[in-house]
Design a protein around this motif. Structure first.
Motif: not given
Length: 666
Positions: A255-256, A338-342, A355-356
């Motif tokens: 999720g976000t 966490l869906t896009a991993g950013t 940032a990541f």
């Protein structure tokens, strides 16, 4: 029907030999705390029963060691106790601070006169049930609901048997939790005007915590000399040079998520914010100096100085805007998808960018301090948009036995241990607290003394830490010992069974002799000393306030050891055991490799066959851990240093032999 009611009532009657608290999963054991109770009271061996002296003009009070701290959690504390030999006495029970001198901070049930007092004022129109000798009383405080309750659970007195059912009913009333002091604990008070010695016998204590929707800093995750506010929303550090960190109590899996941090003070621009891989192994300090905790292999953080970004121990090629703290609070927001991993960082409402990338769950928000300057950070808010139940709260506490989610994740590596100082393994004049976590000696105590922890170290990796409460005269020693423990008439650090680290000048002792190296002194109050015993590689490592001191003892034999605390000199001392962990097999992420391998082949630069044969090496320098070991010292053939730290004339950190020459390898 009558028999069924009788059986139902019997469920609430507890044996006098029953433990105060459920022992499954190493839940805490609650009992009377003699250190904060009135003087002159008599306690049972188990500290579950307190007897008050007769013919007293003033109230005397005994406190339990269970307490609640106010914060954004719903908390309930319930106590059951039996009143005994109370004829001619005035008995009160309730909740309050142990250091209060004012009735305005107390919440009291007057058992004898059947009245209730909140903050010094009598509650009107409230009449408690009649209570006599042998009766079992239950009293409870529910902070989340702002409710106090009192009830006679089981009656043993003839007076109570003839009382009406209404007299025995539950009495509850509301209070404003904002009026409570920052922490409260159960208390038992008594003033006996007769020749009898009245007593209270505690039968059960239960404590439950459950989260609201607000996030907190997890006090169990704090590492280093950090101060956590009572509401668990602020962390701060004084001008102490050390690594520190604190996790927010949310384990994020999908999720976000959005959280906001306010930087209240960042002198020296040495704060890092971001996320930590879960589970996060705090002892992962190999390979880090006091200035480089952002190089931790499990961190992804944004550094306030320069806006540098670090991931898994490496500095990234791109940077963001620096924090630019200028004696004014700065608010920073983090958006984790966490869906896009950013992870996106937003400063004062303006996005600094991504940032990541490539973030893989589970992770936890983290705050890191390094260098020696004052800092303070506040957790402002936390919001999640994720499927219900798929993000854990490590502080989901029901302390009667349920495990934290983080424990479930790490259980294949980390063994849960019920640890304390061992009352059966002491020597000399010292005192152990009722909960077994603090050992001290007083001014009047003289001679050598020691106390062992109730754990034997034989396989794997062990990690334990202490907090120095007081060390007048700098005369505490920490370390390990073999059994039987040897004590001489001379200084205790001259024992041939012990490996000791002395608070005075950081001296080291083994086999009764002083070694030719010193570590950081640790006699200052508040100092945190951590010991890591690696029996896989035969080394004992020390950290002081999060700063890696290196390996103090190497080449340890494969045998059983006991952690030990030693005192000498007739001056006050006090030390608290903070944690003890056992990793039966070394966790992959716990340590930067530092293995001492026998006979590992070398590509050498002019090494003769007789020198190359039997070389013992590490993957990294055992002093700085930042550079691969690339020299061999002779005659011992240990390759445990980089070129910068191998010095002819010094003594090998592993075997203590004098270094006569150095050979370069590649």
């Amino acid at each position: 029907m009558g028999n069924e009611q009788s059986k139902e009532k019997e469920k609430h009657v507890f044996s006098t030999h029953e433990l105060v608290f459920n022992q499954l999963n190493e839940a805490p054991v609650y009992c009377f705390d003699q250190n904060v109770s009135s003087e002159g009271l008599a306690f049972s061996h188990s500290n579950l029963k307190v007897r008050f002296p007769s013919r007293q003009d003033q109230f005397q009070v005994a406190y339990l060691n269970a307490y609640l701290q106010l914060g954004h959690v719903d908390q309930t504390l319930s106590v059951r106790a039996r009143l005994e030999d109370s004829v001619g006495s005035i008995a009160v029970i309730g909740f309050g601070e142990s250091n209060t001198r004012s009735h305005s901070d107390l919440y009291l049930f007057d058992v004898t006169q059947r009245k209730v007092y909140l903050c010094g004022d009598e509650v009107p129109n409230v009449r408690l049930p009649v209570c006599g000798d042998g009766d079992i009383i239950q009293f409870q405080v529910d902070i989340g609901r702002g409710r106090l309750s009192y009830q006679i659970i089981n009656s043993a007195s003839s007076k109570q048997e003839s009382a009406t059912a209404g007299d025995r009913s539950l009495v509850t009333f509301k209070f404003d939790s904002a009026d409570l002091p920052h922490s409260v604990r159960p208390l038992f008070g008594m003033r006996s005007t007769s020749v009898t010695e009245p007593s209270f016998h505690v039968l059960e204590v239960s404590r439950e915590l459950s989260l609201t929707d607000k996030a907190l800093f997890d006090k169990e995750s704090i590492y280093g000399p950090v101060t956590l506010s009572n509401d668990c929303l602020n962390i701060s550090r004084q001008d102490i040079k050390s690594n520190c960190c604190a996790l927010i109590d949310k384990v994020l899996r999908e999720g976000t998520h959005r959280w906001k941090i306010r930087i209240l003070k960042d002198v020296g621009a040495s704060t890092c914010l971001g996320i930590a891989k879960h589970p996060f192994y705090v002892p992962n300090m190999y390979g880090m100096s006091s200035q480089h905790m952002y190089l931790h292999s499990q961190l992804m953080v944004w550094r306030s100085y320069g806006g540098s970004l670090y991931s898994s121990g490496s500095k990234l090629s791109h940077e963001l805007r620096p924090l630019d703290y200028d004696d004014k609070p700065v608010t920073v927001e983090f958006l984790l998808d966490l869906t896009a991993g950013t992870l996106e960082i937003i400063r004062e409402g303006v996005s600094l960018g991504i940032a990541f990338k490539g973030i893989k769950p589970p992770v936890q928000p983290v705050v890191v301090f390094y260098a020696g300057c004052e800092k303070e950070v506040q957790l402002v808010s936390f919001h999640s948009n994720a499927p219900s139940g798929n993000n854990d709260d490590p502080i989901l506490l029901k302390q009667s036995g349920s495990k934290r989610s983080s424990d479930r994740v790490t259980k294949k590596h980390k063994k849960r241990i019920s640890y304390a100082f061992d009352r059966s393994m002491t020597y000399g004049s010292l005192l152990i607290s009722p909960d077994g976590m603090t050992v001290e000696r007083r001014q009047s105590h003289i001679g050598n003394a020691y106390c062992l922890i109730n754990q034997t170290c034989s396989t794997g990796v062990y990690n334990w830490s202490f907090k120095i409460n007081e060390d007048q005269g700098a005369s505490i020693c920490l370390g390990i010992t073999t059994e039987p423990v040897e004590v001489t008439n001379d200084a205790i650090y001259e024992s041939k069974s012990m490996y000791l680290y002395r608070s005075y000048m950081g001296k080291l002792y083994y086999n009764g002799r002083e070694l030719r190296k010193e570590f950081e002194e640790f006699w200052m109050p508040g100092t945190i000393v951590e010991l890591i015993l690696d029996l896989v590689n035969g080394v004992l490592q020390i950290l002081v306030n999060g700063i890696n001191q290196g390996v103090c003892f190497g080449n340890l034999e494969a045998k059983a050891y006991r952690p030990i605390v030693c005192f000498y000199a007739a001056m006050p001392k006090s030390i608290t055991l903070l944690k003890f962990e056992h990793f039966p097999s070394e966790p992959k992420a716990m340590f930067v490799p530092n293995n001492l391998n026998q006979g590992m082949p070398f590509q050498s630069n002019g090494l003769s066959e007789d020198i190359e044969k039997g070389i013992q090496r590490t993957d990294r320098c055992m002093v700085c851990s930042a550079i691969d070991g690339n020299v061999v010292i002779l005659p011992c053939k240990h390759a445990v240093y980089c070129a910068a730290h191998a010095v002819v004339g010094e003594y090998c950190i592993v075997c203590e032999r004098r270094i006569e020459s150095i050979v370069n390898v590649f």
